[in-house]
Design a protein around this motif. Structure first.
Motif, PDB file in Angstrom:
ATOM      1  N   ALA A   1       0.742  -1.226  -0.076  1.00 52.76           N
ATOM      2  CA  ALA A   1      -0.129   0.038   0.127  1.00 52.76           C
ATOM      3  C   ALA A   1       0.804   1.319   0.025  1.00 52.76           C
ATOM      4  CB  ALA A   1      -0.947   0.013   1.220  1.00 52.76           C
ATOM      5  N   ASP A   2       0.275   2.253  -0.929  1.00 51.73           N
ATOM      6  CA  ASP A   2       1.020   3.669  -0.893  1.00 51.73           C
ATOM      7  C   ASP A   2       0.501   4.314   0.619  1.00 51.73           C
ATOM      8  OD1 ASP A   2       1.777   6.195  -1.013  1.00 51.73           O
ATOM      9  OD2 ASP A   2       1.499   6.161  -3.069  1.00 51.73           O
ATOM     10  N   LEU A   3       1.317   4.566   1.556  1.00 49.40           N
ATOM     11  CA  LEU A   3       0.613   5.037   2.787  1.00 49.40           C
ATOM     12  C   LEU A   3       0.148   6.606   2.596  1.00 49.40           C
ATOM     13  CD1 LEU A   3       3.298   3.590   5.341  1.00 49.40           C
ATOM     14  CD2 LEU A   3       0.954   2.698   4.743  1.00 49.40           C
ATOM     15  N   LYS A   4       0.744   7.059   1.554  1.00 47.37           N
ATOM     16  CA  LYS A   4       0.118   8.495   1.439  1.00 47.37           C
ATOM     17  C   LYS A   4      -0.978   8.622   0.702  1.00 47.37           C
ATOM     18  CE  LYS A   4       5.039  10.289   1.192  1.00 47.37           C
ATOM     19  NZ  LYS A   4       6.074  11.159  -0.013  1.00 47.37           N
TER      20      LYS A   4
ATOM     21  N   ARG B   1       2.275 -10.553  -9.052  1.00 48.44           N
ATOM     22  CA  ARG B   1       2.173 -11.926  -8.954  1.00 48.44           C
ATOM     23  C   ARG B   1       3.481 -12.543  -8.947  1.00 48.44           C
ATOM     24  NH1 ARG B   1      -0.501  -9.829 -13.481  1.00 48.44           N
ATOM     25  NH2 ARG B   1      -2.620 -10.481 -13.902  1.00 48.44           N
ATOM     26  N   THR B   2       4.669 -11.793  -9.005  1.00 53.61           N
ATOM     27  CA  THR B   2       5.922 -12.423  -8.446  1.00 53.61           C
ATOM     28  C   THR B   2       6.823 -11.403  -7.577  1.00 53.61           C
ATOM     29  OG1 THR B   2       7.296 -10.920 -10.201  1.00 53.61           O
ATOM     30  CG2 THR B   2       6.233 -13.403 -10.974  1.00 53.61           C
ATOM     31  N   ARG B   3       7.673 -11.894  -6.994  1.00 49.65           N
ATOM     32  CA  ARG B   3       8.370 -11.289  -5.918  1.00 49.65           C
ATOM     33  C   ARG B   3       9.160 -10.012  -6.607  1.00 49.65           C
ATOM     34  NH1 ARG B   3      10.519 -12.122  -0.432  1.00 49.65           N
ATOM     35  NH2 ARG B   3      11.315  -9.965  -0.048  1.00 49.65           N
ATOM     36  N   GLU B   4       9.646 -10.481  -7.753  1.00 45.26           N
ATOM     37  CA  GLU B   4      10.418  -9.436  -8.380  1.00 45.26           C
ATOM     38  C   GLU B   4       9.599  -8.048  -8.545  1.00 45.26           C
ATOM     39  OE1 GLU B   4      12.336 -13.071  -8.596  1.00 45.26           O
ATOM     40  OE2 GLU B   4      10.397 -12.445  -9.178  1.00 45.26           O
ATOM     41  N   GLU B   5       8.325  -8.419  -9.235  1.00 44.18           N
ATOM     42  CA  GLU B   5       7.614  -7.410  -9.467  1.00 44.18           C
ATOM     43  C   GLU B   5       6.815  -6.479  -8.217  1.00 44.18           C
ATOM     44  OE1 GLU B   5       2.959  -6.976 -11.459  1.00 44.18           O
ATOM     45  OE2 GLU B   5       3.748  -8.865 -11.470  1.00 44.18           O
ATOM     46  N   HIS B   6       6.970  -7.161  -7.080  1.00 45.18           N
ATOM     47  CA  HIS B   6       6.525  -6.671  -5.720  1.00 45.18           C
ATOM     48  C   HIS B   6       7.851  -5.761  -5.423  1.00 45.18           C
ATOM     49  CE1 HIS B   6       5.076  -6.246  -1.735  1.00 45.18           C
ATOM     50  NE2 HIS B   6       6.131  -6.875  -1.359  1.00 45.18           N
ATOM     51  N   ASP B   7       8.865  -6.104  -5.261  1.00 42.21           N
ATOM     52  CA  ASP B   7       9.971  -5.608  -4.837  1.00 42.21           C
ATOM     53  C   ASP B   7      10.268  -4.465  -5.675  1.00 42.21           C
ATOM     54  OD1 ASP B   7      10.520  -7.414  -3.021  1.00 42.21           O
ATOM     55  OD2 ASP B   7      12.168  -8.259  -4.232  1.00 42.21           O
ATOM     56  N   SER B   8       9.957  -4.278  -6.822  1.00 42.68           N
ATOM     57  CA  SER B   8      10.189  -2.966  -7.592  1.00 42.68           C
ATOM     58  C   SER B   8       8.990  -1.936  -7.283  1.00 42.68           C
ATOM     59  CB  SER B   8       9.646  -3.237  -9.297  1.00 42.68           C
ATOM     60  OG  SER B   8       9.889  -2.455 -10.241  1.00 42.68           O
ATOM     61  N   LYS B   9       7.902  -2.353  -7.167  1.00 39.90           N
ATOM     62  CA  LYS B   9       6.824  -1.629  -6.773  1.00 39.90           C
ATOM     63  C   LYS B   9       7.209  -1.028  -5.288  1.00 39.90           C
ATOM     64  CE  LYS B   9       2.945  -3.434  -9.287  1.00 39.90           C
ATOM     65  NZ  LYS B   9       2.120  -4.279  -9.453  1.00 39.90           N
ATOM     66  N   VAL B  10       7.630  -1.790  -4.394  1.00 45.98           N
ATOM     67  CA  VAL B  10       8.077  -1.376  -3.197  1.00 45.98           C
ATOM     68  C   VAL B  10       9.289  -0.424  -3.248  1.00 45.98           C
ATOM     69  CG1 VAL B  10       9.057  -2.053  -0.825  1.00 45.98           C
ATOM     70  CG2 VAL B  10       7.452  -3.495  -1.765  1.00 45.98           C
ATOM     71  N   ALA B  11      10.122  -0.509  -4.004  1.00 44.08           N
ATOM     72  CA  ALA B  11      11.267   0.295  -4.151  1.00 44.08           C
ATOM     73  C   ALA B  11      10.876   1.583  -4.936  1.00 44.08           C
ATOM     74  CB  ALA B  11      12.398  -0.155  -5.159  1.00 44.08           C
TER      75      ALA B  11
END
Length: 382
Positions: free
Chosen positions: A357-360, A368-378
């Protein structure tokens, strides 16, 4: 006088003395007997007066000047003697014994179970008539206090609210949450609701997630057990429409409330809650840990904005970073919306396994994948 005559006169005198002694003894005995009878008579009168005053006083209102409402719960199946003891304990009547004699003398019966609102100023006849009419399913009258149970709060937080809003202490509340005898009584009353939580081991509180979020009125005379009983009863009533669906889907109530408690804290909107529930089920299907921060904070019994590596390694059955499956049980009190989200998860066919979630902005991103997730978190942390 001859010796023979002297002996005869001596015998006559002795006989006369004996008769006088016996007469004196009879006189003393009579006096003692009259005194005892008199004392007994006086005592009987005194006892009669005391008894009359006691009975007469017991038939009067407990406190003729009181205007406060006192809530009394008469359980189903209570005998007249049990009802009398309850009324005496809650200070509605002065004597359970006199109450029992009164209803027998007047041939009163057919008392009903339920919640009653009495006043100490009520006379015996008014109390009896109210018992014959029957009580209500829920307490009524003028509330002394109220307790607000918010959606998403834990047992520990409910204890804080109870101590803040009522005369009950958090310590007593938490002690009650560990009372196995009380838990079994509730289970017997609400088996559909509580059977699955009572069968689980390593559970911190069997009622975690089962005290329905709502505002509860606290009336004078209401016990802590009765207050908790209201919360569980409310939960049972609100979940009635969902029990058949839970069974049809092959879930237990404990499993549904566990996921719902995570969804409650992880999502805000109805749409996101449905998607997040879908992510959790997708993870469970592939034996992947749910990895919710909410589970770790519950295991640590604290709240944090960010968890450390050490935090997520905490040794607890509630740590769903470390353990697969549902864990022991719910982490808080979920709303109906979160329960419905678990029973109707969305976008499962998208095979999402991650979300952040974007806290702002509050927007939730799914991957779907960890790579995709990490990219969004970054990207969100930039």
């Amino acid at each position: 006088m001859s010796q023979k005559d002297e002996k005869k006169e001596a015998l006559n005198q002795e006989s006369t003395d004996k008769m006088k002694t016996r007469a004196e003894e009879r006189s003393v005995a009579n006096h003692i007997a009259y005194w005892i009878v008199g004392v007994i008579a006086v005592l009987a009168v005194v006892v009669a007066i005391i008894g009359f005053n006691y009975v007469n006083s017991s038939l009067q209102p407990y406190n003729a000047n009181s205007k406060d409402d006192i809530v009394v719960n008469i359980p189903v199946g209570s005998s007249s003697k049990e009802i009398a003891k309850t009324l005496e304990k809650d200070k509605i009547i002065k004597s359970a014994t006199v109450f029992n004699f009164y209803i027998k003398a007047q041939n009163y019966n057919d008392f009903q179970a339920g919640y009653y609102t009495f006043k100490q100023s009520m006379d015996m006849n008014s109390i009896v008539k109210q018992l014959q009419k029957g009580g209500s399913a829920q307490p009524t009258g003028t509330a002394k206090d109220s307790v607000l149970v918010r959606e998403g709060v834990t047992i520990d937080q409910i204890g804080d609210q109870i101590q803040k809003s009522t005369s009950f202490t958090k310590k007593d509340f938490l002690k009650l949450m560990k009372d196995e005898k009380f838990m079994k009584q509730l289970q017997k009353k609400y088996p559909q609701l509580l059977n699955s939580t009572m069968s689980r081991k390593n559970v911190r509180y069997h009622l975690e997630g089962y005290l329905f979020p709502a505002t509860y009125s606290v009336y004078k005379g209401l016990s802590l057990k009765q207050l908790v009983g209201q919360m569980v009863e409310k939960d049972n009533d609100m979940l009635q429409p969902y029990f058949s669906t839970i069974k049809e889907k092959g879930y237990s109530v404990q499993e549904v409330l566990t996921l719902a408690s995570l969804v409650e804290r992880e999502g805000v909107t109805k749409t996101d809650r449905g998607k997040i529930a879908g992510v959790f089920f997708n993870r469970l299907d592939v034996d992947m840990p749910i990895q919710s921060d909410i589970s770790v904070m519950y295991a640590l019994n604290t709240h944090k904005t960010k968890l450390t590596y050490k935090d997520v390694k905490v040794n607890s059955p509630y740590n769903l970073y470390k353990n697969t499956g549902y864990g022991p049980g719910p982490f808080n009190t979920p709303s109906i919306q979160s329960i419905e989200a678990v029973l109707n998860p969305t976008d499962r066919d998208q095979n999402y396994l991650y979300f952040v979630a974007d806290l702002k902005s509050g927007k939730v991103y799914y991957s779907r994948t960890r790579e995709e997730h990490d990219s969004k978190v970054a990207a969100l942390n930039q």
